[in-house]
Design an enzyme around this catalytic site. Sequence first.
Site, short mmCIF file in Angstrom:
data_model
loop_
_atom_site.label_atom_id
_atom_site.label_comp_id
_atom_site.label_asym_id
_atom_site.label_seq_id
_atom_site.Cartn_x
_atom_site.Cartn_y
_atom_site.Cartn_z
N LYS A 29 0.84 -1.20 0.00
CA LYS A 29 0.00 0.00 0.00
C LYS A 29 0.88 1.25 0.00
O LYS A 29 1.76 1.39 0.85
CB LYS A 29 -0.91 0.02 1.23
CG LYS A 29 -1.84 1.24 1.26
CD LYS A 29 -2.85 1.13 2.39
CE LYS A 29 -2.35 1.68 3.68
NZ LYS A 29 -2.45 3.14 3.80
N ASP A 56 -3.52 4.33 -2.05
CA ASP A 56 -4.55 4.73 -1.08
C ASP A 56 -4.55 6.25 -0.92
O ASP A 56 -4.02 6.78 0.05
CB ASP A 56 -4.28 4.03 0.26
CG ASP A 56 -5.35 4.31 1.30
OD1 ASP A 56 -6.48 4.67 0.90
OD2 ASP A 56 -5.06 4.17 2.50
N LEU A 57 -5.15 6.93 -1.90
CA LEU A 57 -5.19 8.40 -1.85
C LEU A 57 -6.58 8.93 -1.48
O LEU A 57 -6.78 10.13 -1.38
CB LEU A 57 -4.72 8.98 -3.19
CG LEU A 57 -3.30 8.57 -3.60
CD1 LEU A 57 -2.90 9.23 -4.94
CD2 LEU A 57 -2.27 8.93 -2.53
N LYS A 58 -7.54 8.04 -1.31
CA LYS A 58 -8.88 8.39 -0.79
C LYS A 58 -9.47 9.61 -1.49
O LYS A 58 -9.77 10.64 -0.88
CB LYS A 58 -8.82 8.62 0.73
CG LYS A 58 -8.39 7.40 1.52
CD LYS A 58 -8.51 7.65 3.02
CE LYS A 58 -8.14 6.44 3.86
NZ LYS A 58 -6.72 6.07 3.83
N ASP A 61 -13.96 14.07 -4.67
CA ASP A 61 -13.98 15.29 -5.50
C ASP A 61 -15.16 15.16 -6.45
O ASP A 61 -15.94 14.21 -6.35
CB ASP A 61 -12.63 15.39 -6.25
CG ASP A 61 -12.24 16.83 -6.58
OD1 ASP A 61 -13.15 17.62 -6.92
OD2 ASP A 61 -11.04 17.16 -6.50
N THR A 112 -11.69 5.23 10.44
CA THR A 112 -11.62 4.66 11.80
C THR A 112 -11.26 5.72 12.84
O THR A 112 -11.39 5.48 14.03
CB THR A 112 -10.60 3.50 11.85
OG1 THR A 112 -9.43 3.91 11.18
CG2 THR A 112 -11.15 2.26 11.21
N ARG A 176 -3.80 -7.01 14.01
CA ARG A 176 -2.79 -7.26 15.04
C ARG A 176 -2.85 -8.72 15.47
O ARG A 176 -3.94 -9.27 15.62
CB ARG A 176 -3.05 -6.39 16.28
CG ARG A 176 -2.95 -4.88 16.05
CD ARG A 176 -1.53 -4.45 15.80
NE ARG A 176 -1.37 -3.01 15.65
CZ ARG A 176 -1.46 -2.35 14.49
NH1 ARG A 176 -1.71 -3.01 13.36
NH2 ARG A 176 -1.27 -1.05 14.45
N GLN A 185 -4.45 2.23 16.84
CA GLN A 185 -5.63 1.54 16.33
C GLN A 185 -6.55 1.17 17.49
O GLN A 185 -6.10 0.58 18.47
CB GLN A 185 -5.24 0.26 15.56
CG GLN A 185 -4.42 0.50 14.31
CD GLN A 185 -5.26 1.02 13.15
OE1 GLN A 185 -6.41 1.38 13.30
NE2 GLN A 185 -4.65 1.08 11.98
N ARG A 206 2.63 -1.51 11.04
CA ARG A 206 3.63 -1.60 12.10
C ARG A 206 4.01 -2.99 12.57
O ARG A 206 5.20 -3.24 12.85
CB ARG A 206 3.22 -0.69 13.27
CG ARG A 206 3.44 0.78 12.92
CD ARG A 206 2.67 1.69 13.82
NE ARG A 206 1.23 1.63 13.54
CZ ARG A 206 0.33 2.40 14.14
NH1 ARG A 206 0.70 3.26 15.05
NH2 ARG A 206 -0.95 2.29 13.82
O1 C5P Z 1 0.58 0.27 11.28
P1 C5P Z 1 -0.83 -0.20 11.02
O2 C5P Z 1 -0.95 -1.69 10.85
O3 C5P Z 1 -1.81 0.35 12.03
O4 C5P Z 1 -1.16 0.44 9.61
C1 C5P Z 1 -2.44 0.40 9.05
C2 C5P Z 1 -2.44 1.12 7.73
O5 C5P Z 1 -3.78 1.20 7.28
C3 C5P Z 1 -1.91 2.54 7.78
O6 C5P Z 1 -1.29 2.81 6.52
C4 C5P Z 1 -3.15 3.37 7.93
O7 C5P Z 1 -3.02 4.66 7.40
C5 C5P Z 1 -4.14 2.57 7.12
N1 C5P Z 1 -5.54 2.76 7.43
C6 C5P Z 1 -6.04 2.59 8.70
N2 C5P Z 1 -7.37 2.80 8.94
C7 C5P Z 1 -8.18 3.15 7.94
C8 C5P Z 1 -7.68 3.29 6.64
C9 C5P Z 1 -6.34 3.09 6.43
O8 C5P Z 1 -5.32 2.24 9.62
N3 C5P Z 1 -9.46 3.30 8.16
#
Ligand code: C5P
Length: 227
Positions: A29, A56-58, A61, A112, A176, A185, A206
């Site tokens: 991503k 993932d630029l969401k 527009d 989220t 996780r 999160q 992470r």
């Molecule tokens: O480090 P981690 O596992 O929390 O990363 C989750 C990835 O998913 C990050 O790039 C975060 O920006 C992305 N993301 C998220 N929640 C969302 C959309 C995208 O955590 N609703």
Amino acid sequence: MAELIIALDLAADDARRLLDRIPEARWVKVGSILFTREGPPLVRELAARGLQVFLDLKWHDIPHTVAGAVESAADLGVAMATVHCLGGSDMMREAARASAGRVGVVGVTVLTSHSATDYGATLGRGGEVVLLDEVARLAGAARATGLRGIVCSPLEVATVRGTLGPAAWVVVPGIRRSGDPAGDQVRTATPEAAARAGASHLVVGRPILQAGDPRSVFREMAAAAGG
Ligand code: C5P
């Protein structure tokens, strides 16, 4: 079975080194920070490595502009891209049409980072909204426009899978293993649980990026997701 997507929340050189260490990686991503810094050349480089790139630029527009962005992403060789469902049905329909089957466009339902209270306030509804209902409503709207799928949190996967049917992509961050630090999160699930609930793609940052042995964490999570 769900595909593991490594979130490259890293500087470009660190991302290259990480990918050198995980030859099994299939999806990555690229988000706003990395894309704004490195641009299309990095996306082309990742695609040339044989990786599926989730850009993932969401986008949110007017329909014409989003359609142009989707076409540009498809030309770049991107496999998946995001729009905000709150951009509306006309925008999602144009995004789906512009994808022409070349790139899977998925709709972000509710970020989220929103609580029920501030989401309700943002929409001017007052009081609290039920986020699960809101996610299901937006997922239904995305489906009706022909989008390839949606993005939601682990808490909503099972409901959304019921709304969308078996073929849609349901992309889930917040993954996780038990014992992994949640970081920022709030709504998390293990790869097993998210895959079992119906996720098609799991976004992991992470737990892999910060591991001493990222390859073994990737393999463990991919196996847990059924890959
Ligand atoms: O480090 P981690 O596992 O929390 O990363 C989750 C990835 O998913 C990050 O790039 C975060 O920006 C992305 N993301 C998220 N929640 C969302 C959309 C995208 O955590 N609703």
